[in-house]
Design an enzyme around this catalytic site. Structure first.
Site, mmCIF file in Angstrom:
data_model
loop_
_atom_site.group_PDB
_atom_site.id
_atom_site.type_symbol
_atom_site.label_atom_id
_atom_site.label_comp_id
_atom_site.label_asym_id
_atom_site.label_seq_id
_atom_site.Cartn_x
_atom_site.Cartn_y
_atom_site.Cartn_z
ATOM 1 N N HIS A 126 -4.367 32.652 24.545
ATOM 2 C CA HIS A 126 -5.459 32.709 22.967
ATOM 3 C C HIS A 126 -6.149 31.783 22.974
ATOM 4 C CE1 HIS A 126 -6.925 33.868 18.999
ATOM 5 N NE2 HIS A 126 -6.665 32.531 18.612
ATOM 6 N N MET B 22 1.211 30.308 26.855
ATOM 7 C CA MET B 22 0.656 29.783 27.978
ATOM 8 C C MET B 22 -0.422 28.994 28.447
ATOM 9 S SD MET B 22 3.080 30.164 30.336
ATOM 10 C CE MET B 22 4.897 31.164 30.213
ATOM 11 N N GLU B 23 -1.676 29.788 27.548
ATOM 12 C CA GLU B 23 -2.714 29.490 28.144
ATOM 13 C C GLU B 23 -3.581 28.953 26.554
ATOM 14 O OE1 GLU B 23 -6.315 30.459 30.030
ATOM 15 O OE2 GLU B 23 -4.578 31.677 31.266
ATOM 16 N N ASN B 24 -3.602 27.888 25.783
ATOM 17 C CA ASN B 24 -5.078 28.111 24.636
ATOM 18 C C ASN B 24 -5.475 26.381 24.781
ATOM 19 O OD1 ASN B 24 -3.748 25.747 21.654
ATOM 20 N ND2 ASN B 24 -5.718 27.993 21.410
#
Length: 562
Positions: free
Chosen positions: A338, A405-407
């Site tokens: 996100h 997992m992604e920010n």
């Protein structure tokens, strides 16, 4: 990370001023649960380089970037990227400096299987490279979280079979996954099958902005996603039946989605549009995995529009009853990526416009111009949307364990390279909203900040910098320099959250103290690098000229004597 088409409307604040964002009103001081895992991430194609070394085969992204034609900003390639293939030990030292608990990275399918097919040949040098990386991480008490596929499909599978348009990809991916489980599963306990498959399908097979660059409007992305979901399920079942009992690991998927907030919370159509946005974004992949089938709104909308366009069957493929049962429940955790938030409003696109993902959704994405602009065209800092997305996923999919997992945030256009104040503010806001989501009851197990290094950012080349460490790409050695956010994130990790106002405020000022010194070092080393480059070019050239002049003078001297 992906740019998206959106509209900035300067009258947005007038319409949404009544919405309110209670999450923004107060900062929550507290700590994360014991055992919460902190990390950073990267992907193989974006960092490794060595694109044709030690037996690696070409990927679709190698072919895409080498084709030119304005597909990547500045005609850049990832042939060298961060030189990560040759700098494993140094990068592990950076991870140790950050004090992180885990490192999320991806394996390069064509580095392990040059043709993409296990029966053809396994590249043992590729096996050794990743095995050494995993060992180096474990030696430093850093847990590897390994992604099997982060967009770099072997080129030969694309050429021979059409890539993810072909159902045979599920079998080839299963063979590849089993090779990885066999080679690394004794040490890797967290597996991610696919990273952000929605972007891979949409930009690879709908808009053509990503490899393989196909524009199969309204059809290609749904077919690709269908095969990706089945490939994920097959890999999960392979692990579950063959490897889980002896390796005791977990297998999940990582899905990226921005939060969609209704433009007018009192307008039922905007509320429906925001829900539809989330289902076409997150539900597209999560719903089959957690409920066995695509979201009902996708089936109804795409089916109706397909009929209006004169098609006998829906452009959205159908799972058989057997497939629904096979796919449902194939995730031990939900990975979420996100970055930002959009306001969503209803807009009906007539079917006569032709098939497209955009038309199927019947909505428009808007941004509030008051949201901080981080420099990338698509990325605005809207922390409260993160909490809402986490709570949505928690309730929508039955309280799954969630790993972020992604920010992260990219570099602004005009800023001092190492004094990334805006990234510090982004991290503080988003991580705090995640802490609030845990307080709400969300079962969040870990957080991966994106990314460890500045790296190749797909069609944006090297123009967007998400890294904690600045990489000097113009230097052939690709040196790394810590940004201020390194110190700040390290403090959050060490404290496992935000203990009290005074301490948290001190982190910010201490982080900025270091960046001015590091900037001076960067400037000095950049100057030295340029001087070295000039020396390497000028000195040999001058020497060559001197030899030539001496030879000419000697020739004249000999002639005069004769």
């Amino acid at each position: 990370m992906k740019p998206v088409l959106f509209v900035t409307l300067w009258w947005v604040p007038l319409l949404v001023s009544g919405l309110g964002s209670p999450e923004e009103a107060s900062f929550y001081y507290g700590t994360f649960p014991p055992g919460f895992s902190w990390g950073v991430g990267s992907s193989a194609f974006q960092t490794e380089g060595a694109w044709d070394q030690d037996g690696k085969g070409p990927s679709i992204w190698d072919a895409f970037t080498h084709s030119g034609k304005g597909k990547v900003l500045g005609e850049e390639t990832a042939d060298a990227a961060c030189n990560g293939y040759y700098r494993v030990q140094e990068d592990v030292m950076l991870l140790r400096e950050l004090h992180v608990n885990h490192y999320r990275f991806s394996l390069s399918w064509p580095r392990l299987l040059p043709t993409g097919v296990r029966a053809d040949r396994v590249n043992e040098k590729g096996i050794k490279f990743y095995s050494d990386l995993i060992d180096a991480l474990l030696k430093s008490n850093i847990t590897p979280i390994v992604t099997l596929h982060h967009w770099d499909l072997p080129q030969l599978l694309q050429v021979k079979y059409g890539g993810w348009q072909n159902a045979s990809m599920t079998s080839y991916f299963s063979d590849y996954a089993n090779l990885c489980f066999e080679a690394f599963g004794d040490r890797v306990k967290h597996w991610v099958t696919f990273s952000d498959p929605r972007t891979m399908a949409e930009k690879g097979y709908e808009t053509g902005h990503h490899a393989p660059g196909l524009k199969l409007h309204g059809t290609g992305l749904y077919k690709a996603a269908h095969h990706i979901i089945k490939a994920h399920a097959q890999a999960w079942h392979s692990y579950n039946s063959t490897w889980r009992s002896r390796q005791q690991g977990l297998v999940g998927i990582s899905l990226n989605c921005d939060w969609g907030e209704p433009m007018d919370p009192d307008n039922p159509k905007d509320i429906e549009a925001a829900e539809r946005y989330l289902q076409f974004c997150l539900g597209w992949f999560a719903n089959p995995i957690y409920s066995g089938d695509y979201p009902q709104v996708m089936k109804e909308r795409i089916g109706r529009k397909s009929a209006e366009q004169g098609l006998d069957v829906s452009r959205l493929p159908v799972f058989s009853l057997q497939e629904k049962g096979y796919i449902k429940g194939t995730s031990d955790f939900l990975g979420l990526g996100h970055f930002t938030t959009r306001y969503i409003t209803e807009r009906n696109y007539p079917s006569r416009r032709g098939p497209s993902y955009q038309s199927d959704r019947d909505l428009v994405e808007l941004v509030d111009p008051n949201w901080p602009d981080l420099g990338s065209q698509w990325l605005r800092s809207v922390p409260w949307g993160f909490r809402r997305l986490l709570n949505f996923a928690q309730t929508q999919y039955g309280d799954p364990p969630i790993y972020v997992m992604e920010n992260g945030a990219s570099q602004t256009l005009h800023c001092t390279p190492l004094c990334d104040k805006w990234r510090i503010k982004y991290l503080k806001g988003y991580i705090n909203e995640m802490l609030k989501a845990i307080k709400d009851g969300a079962n969040i197990k870990g957080y991966t900040s994106w990314s460890l290094l500045d790296q190749f950012e797909w069609e944006k080349g090297y123009s967007n910098r998400y890294g904690f460490y600045y990489v000097e790409f113009n230097n052939r050695n690709k040196p790394r320099y810590p940004k201020a956010s390194v110190q700040y994130y390290k403090k959050i990790v060490t404290a496992n959250g935000f203990p009290n106002p005074r301490e948290v405020e001190s982190w910010y000022f201490k982080a900025l103290e270091t960046c001015s010194i590091n900037n001076q070092m960067l400037a000095a080393e950049t100057l030295l690098s340029h001087m070295q480059m000039v020396t390497e070019i000028v000195v040999p050239t001058v020497c060559t000229l001197c030899v030539l002049i001496a030879a000419v003078l000697l020739m004249f001297l000999l002639r005069s004597q004769s």
